[in-house]
Design a protein around this motif. Sequence first.
Motif, mmCIF file in Angstrom:
data_model
loop_
_atom_site.group_PDB
_atom_site.id
_atom_site.type_symbol
_atom_site.label_atom_id
_atom_site.label_comp_id
_atom_site.label_asym_id
_atom_site.label_seq_id
_atom_site.Cartn_x
_atom_site.Cartn_y
_atom_site.Cartn_z
ATOM 1 N N GLU B 256 12.038 21.220 -41.343
ATOM 2 C CA GLU B 256 11.156 21.964 -42.232
ATOM 3 C C GLU B 256 11.180 23.467 -41.974
ATOM 4 N N ALA B 257 11.467 23.859 -40.740
ATOM 5 C CA ALA B 257 11.339 25.268 -40.399
ATOM 6 C C ALA B 257 12.608 25.780 -39.745
ATOM 7 N N ALA B 258 12.901 27.065 -39.931
ATOM 8 C CA ALA B 258 14.108 27.659 -39.385
ATOM 9 C C ALA B 258 14.135 27.533 -37.864
ATOM 10 N N ILE B 259 12.976 27.625 -37.248
ATOM 11 C CA ILE B 259 12.940 27.581 -35.787
ATOM 12 C C ILE B 259 13.424 26.230 -35.264
ATOM 13 N N GLY B 260 13.284 25.198 -36.092
ATOM 14 C CA GLY B 260 13.760 23.877 -35.704
ATOM 15 C C GLY B 260 15.244 23.881 -35.383
ATOM 16 N N ALA B 261 16.006 24.685 -36.150
ATOM 17 C CA ALA B 261 17.454 24.754 -35.931
ATOM 18 C C ALA B 261 17.741 25.264 -34.524
ATOM 19 N N ALA B 262 17.013 26.303 -34.116
ATOM 20 C CA ALA B 262 17.232 26.880 -32.795
ATOM 21 C C ALA B 262 16.835 25.889 -31.704
ATOM 22 N N ILE B 263 15.699 25.233 -31.912
ATOM 23 C CA ILE B 263 15.237 24.254 -30.921
ATOM 24 C C ILE B 263 16.264 23.130 -30.775
ATOM 25 N N GLY B 264 16.683 22.586 -31.926
ATOM 26 C CA GLY B 264 17.607 21.457 -31.913
ATOM 27 C C GLY B 264 18.938 21.823 -31.278
ATOM 28 N N GLY B 300 10.713 15.811 -36.314
ATOM 29 C CA GLY B 300 11.375 16.639 -35.325
ATOM 30 C C GLY B 300 10.387 17.239 -34.332
ATOM 31 N N ILE B 301 10.946 17.981 -33.355
ATOM 32 C CA ILE B 301 10.080 18.533 -32.312
ATOM 33 C C ILE B 301 9.116 19.560 -32.888
ATOM 34 N N TRP B 302 9.625 20.409 -33.773
ATOM 35 C CA TRP B 302 8.752 21.429 -34.344
ATOM 36 C C TRP B 302 7.621 20.779 -35.150
ATOM 37 N N GLY B 303 7.898 19.620 -35.713
ATOM 38 C CA GLY B 303 6.876 18.898 -36.466
ATOM 39 C C GLY B 303 5.654 18.562 -35.628
ATOM 40 N N LEU B 304 5.842 18.495 -34.307
ATOM 41 C CA LEU B 304 4.694 18.219 -33.435
ATOM 42 C C LEU B 304 3.730 19.395 -33.408
ATOM 43 N N PHE B 305 4.274 20.587 -33.620
ATOM 44 C CA PHE B 305 3.437 21.784 -33.468
ATOM 45 C C PHE B 305 2.963 22.362 -34.795
ATOM 46 N N SER B 306 3.763 22.152 -35.833
ATOM 47 C CA SER B 306 3.393 22.809 -37.089
ATOM 48 C C SER B 306 2.364 21.963 -37.827
ATOM 49 N N ARG B 307 1.424 22.628 -38.383
ATOM 50 C CA ARG B 307 0.407 21.927 -39.162
ATOM 51 C C ARG B 307 0.094 22.818 -40.356
ATOM 52 N N HIS B 308 -0.136 22.175 -41.490
ATOM 53 C CA HIS B 308 -0.469 22.983 -42.655
ATOM 54 C C HIS B 308 -1.846 23.601 -42.457
ATOM 55 N N ARG B 309 -1.915 24.909 -42.573
ATOM 56 C CA ARG B 309 -3.209 25.572 -42.437
ATOM 57 C C ARG B 309 -3.867 25.710 -43.809
ATOM 58 N N VAL B 310 -5.031 25.108 -43.941
ATOM 59 C CA VAL B 310 -5.768 25.214 -45.199
ATOM 60 C C VAL B 310 -6.447 26.579 -45.247
ATOM 61 N N TRP B 311 -6.314 27.248 -46.375
ATOM 62 C CA TRP B 311 -6.986 28.547 -46.513
ATOM 63 C C TRP B 311 -7.668 28.587 -47.863
ATOM 64 N N LYS B 312 -8.575 29.510 -48.005
ATOM 65 C CA LYS B 312 -9.258 29.691 -49.289
ATOM 66 C C LYS B 312 -8.892 31.059 -49.844
ATOM 67 N N PRO B 313 -8.711 31.152 -51.163
ATOM 68 C CA PRO B 313 -8.337 32.440 -51.738
ATOM 69 C C PRO B 313 -9.469 33.454 -51.567
ATOM 70 N N ALA B 314 -9.083 34.691 -51.204
ATOM 71 C CA ALA B 314 -10.084 35.712 -50.949
ATOM 72 C C ALA B 314 -10.265 36.617 -52.169
ATOM 73 N N ALA B 315 -9.134 37.003 -52.748
ATOM 74 C CA ALA B 315 -9.194 37.990 -53.837
ATOM 75 C C ALA B 315 -9.924 37.403 -55.047
ATOM 76 N N PRO B 316 -10.591 38.260 -55.833
ATOM 77 C CA PRO B 316 -11.214 37.773 -57.058
ATOM 78 C C PRO B 316 -10.146 37.227 -58.003
ATOM 79 N N ILE B 317 -10.479 36.148 -58.669
ATOM 80 C CA ILE B 317 -9.506 35.487 -59.526
ATOM 81 C C ILE B 317 -9.730 35.891 -60.971
ATOM 82 N N GLY B 318 -8.655 36.342 -61.607
ATOM 83 C CA GLY B 318 -8.785 36.807 -62.979
ATOM 84 C C GLY B 318 -8.796 35.663 -63.963
ATOM 85 N N PRO B 319 -9.090 35.946 -65.212
ATOM 86 C CA PRO B 319 -9.049 34.902 -66.243
ATOM 87 C C PRO B 319 -7.602 34.556 -66.580
ATOM 88 N N LEU B 320 -7.379 33.348 -67.061
ATOM 89 C CA LEU B 320 -6.029 32.914 -67.417
ATOM 90 C C LEU B 320 -5.710 33.337 -68.841
#
Lengths: 243, 574, 291
Positions: B256-264, B300-320
Amino acid sequence: MKLLELDAVAAAYGAVQALQSLSLGVAKGEIVALLGANGAGKSTTLRAISGLLRPTRGEIRFEGAPIAGMHPERVVRLGIAHVPEGRRVFPGLTVRENILLGASNRRASRAQLGREADEMYEIFPDLLRLQGALGWTLSGGQQQMLALARGLMAQPKLLLLDEPSLGLAPLIVQQVFRVIARIREQGTTVLLVEQNARIALSVADRGYVLETGRLVTEGSPGELWDNEEVRAAYLGGKVTKAA
Amino acid sequence: MSPRARTLVYVVAAALAVALVLALPLGEYLVKLLLQAASYAIAVLGLTVLLGYTGQISLAQAAFFGLGAYGVALGTTTLGLGFLAALILGLVVATLFGIALGSSTLKLGGHYLAMVTISFQQILTLVLTNWISVTGGPDGIRNIARPHLPGIDFENNQVYLAACLALLFAVGGLVALLKSRRLGLAMQAVRDNELAAGVVGINTFRVKIIAFALSALLGGLGGGMFAGAFRYISPDQFAFDDSVVLLTMVLLGGVEAAIGAAIGAGLLILLPEWLRFLKQFYLAVYGAAVILIMVFLPAGIWGLFSRHRVWKPAAPIGPLELDIEAAAGTLLSVRGLAKHFGGVRAVDGVDLDIAQGSVHALIGPNGSGKTTLLNVLSGIYRPTAGSITLNARAVAGLAPHVLAAAGIGRTFQNIRLFHSLSALDNVIIGAERPGSGIAHRAAATARALAALGFVGMAERAGELAASLPYGHQRLVEIARALAGHPVLLLLDEPAAGLNLTEKQELVELLKRLRGHGLTILLIEHDMDLVEQVADRITVLNFGRHIADGSPAEVLRHPEVIAAYLGEVPSHEAA
Amino acid sequence: MTVLLQLLFQGVGIGAVYALVALGFVLIYRATNVVNFAQGQFAVVGAYGMVVTTADLGLPYWLGILITLAVMALFGALFNLGVYYPLRNRSFLPVVISTIGASIFITNIILGVYGPEPSMLAPMLDAPGISLGNLFLDAQYLTIIAVTLALVALQYLFFEHTLLGKRMQAVSQDKEMASLLGIKVGWMIMLTFIYSAMLGGIAGILVAPILFVSVGLGGQIALKAFAATIIGGFGDVPGAIVGGIAIGVIETFGAYYISVPYKDAFAFIVLFAFLLLRPSGLFGEKVSQKA
């Protein structure tokens, strides 16, 4: 004692909760219909009963014994046959071979199985002339008949039918449901999932209506149809006063 | 940390690592190991792009590694070129072969693709071994040159290693950046759900070819550096087994991540060294380790450390911005449309006219051909016969991404989100469809957030699509289609699986969309919903249309009642 | 003309070995939807089984064959439990990699014990062969062809005329439905691996006397057997046999008339052509289903 009882059963596909605390019962000799929109959890209920899906909570009892989480290969040995949505006829096997494999849940001699298969042709006369044809060459209606015959070969006490009318012409649907009524007459209990509420309720003794994995209401066919709100929201029969 | 700060940290760390390699007294043996690890890691990064991002298997990475290596070897010896010119030669050859191999994905996937790549690998090995007059055959090529730059002594192994590391850091950084760019998102969309990727406007075939080309390029680059590092190469270094090793590296480190290539790469170069005490059995242990990794470390090994970080949008959201120039007349016109599967006539001669700005419902029993019709309209199936005209343009038989670019957006009955991406990334992919008028990422993000806001999902923009509850996934899918600014929106059973409250919210949403003048074709079983939003209804049964008209007319049509809606049942069993 | 027939005979003989390994591929693929990249190593294990029993232990040939077959059955079962079963619910890629890992493991265990030098085996039969005019039919090749024919016939009888065979077919066509009918899917897959390993073992037993036995044997046989399955149409049993024999004949002729060093390339060139022009193979997909 009910033949089949579900007690607060919940089930999920990954993160998606498909059933939330569903309770229902099927008595011996009944035809019970599970109704509701696509995605309401009807098929999930059948999958949980036959062991294809392990419930996350709740109890399923068959003849009083718990079966929740049991492997499908064992469930069918207890006498529950599941005819899943889309018939799932083995495409590369002949009609007769498909029928014979229906008895894989019990021990019987090859000769005995042959006789039983022949009996199936009495209920499903169309299949006789097709017995050497490969599964995939059959039409939808023929496949449904074959799937029913294969399900009956298990000699089930309870038959689970998922959308037997799917994609069939009205005339064929009527034939299929005539067979379902006949199956019950011969003593097999039927739990039926149908989107076509009208045809399902025409043969059922009772119906359960599901919505997003929950039970909304239950009752006799008359009660369900007389409840205008239920009919409008869940049975797809918006037209009340047909001109 | 902001992206800018993160880049800065990365660059500083890279510079530090390179400086350390230059300054520390590393033993000659360790330097050689690190040289091997660094050049392999560059090639493995190619697999990160191809397998990790795009989901395409290749068992020929060692072949591309070999092409790069032989490019440098032959270039600097037989052809008498400088290192850089020879490297470029190798890269061009590798990339061209990568493109050729990638074009086979037009027809093939999965096992077949594995076979094509294996065949390529085998043939290349045979050619390298047997074309003795050019490649030197099994004896290989000696005296490969290294780059010459005034003031830098590349002849010193440690200096050359520093250069390899710098290159690895640069390539790794670029591959990591790629992941969130438009191309990278498109690759992940192809991996997660190729069908949906096409429908949101991604030319999936092109994306796969680019992935193969990039992967071959990086394979060649790694090989070129490898040739320079060891100054001697032979065909057995680029055989099928080495392709397996490269593949294992990427899977072990994490695809999933470029760093995995280096680790592997690092681990699998060093692992055999650590296993030397096992003598002749160390490779057997290595094989067993591969199985264990697959069983116990699926990410993979990196999969042990990576986790999806949930975030909330900060900026005001415009109309569609949804509004479409109000125009009268027919937007979509379908004539005699048919789609047969073998003997099954799923759609069998359908005529359909959808007026600009209308909500048109398509109803009928399960299996009546509604979804097949939608699949033909969105380009997933080619029609067997008939014509489709969108805004006076004949569009029957065009590819999904072309139809998406023409302004057809859709949702699926069984939701098809890009499950490993965030809700926002899903919708950004929708916003970036060709022809949507979005020029850069900031605009796409703003529009995607606006679309999520429109369906009431802005709060959950930072969550992983797969972790959202069912009803919310539906809304995200609608937002993904809306963000592409469609002229025609196809919705396949949007109410399926929703409860009554959610259905009511959906009705409101559809009404708001109609208020903006968006044309919608809707498949739905819930007649209550259909009646509330539809301007017109077409009823299908057995792939043919049996009625057409306003809701009031259609729902009273006797044939429709008989075939679909049904009446109060009589209790004499049929 | 004699040369032509002689080449054809040899090509069919070596092709029969590819066909046996290809058959093993196809059976496992149909049961599990996974290509077993260690299938060639099954043949290597079989060949070394013969080296251990007949050359090292000095047992008679027939006993060596029996012991080797028993070992192969056990080996197939262990392979299923160790390599496939833990990953059965995952996508195809992890399983493929896992079988590749197994192939590395097997190769290097054998390499560790026997080293890279090939071992030689005595011929299976005392008679050198039959002469038909100028044509010489080598006994080894005749044995290979006869055994392959017999196995194909047996397998046909098994799949077409026994209920167990039908159950295994049902599992390969729709596992979920098969388990709903009460067919023991896990057990059927186990049987498939056991049988498939024995097929591979037989291929190894058959080639052991005509080729030098080395670990490198597996990779080459496996890749050609792969090619055979694709040429025949993936997952198609008769296709695998025809494909295997076709590859054997093509490379024998190619080596004689075109180039010996590139002998191994012909199979892949034909394979490439099929993949690009007719990926469904000679026999195509027989079961067509609505998308």
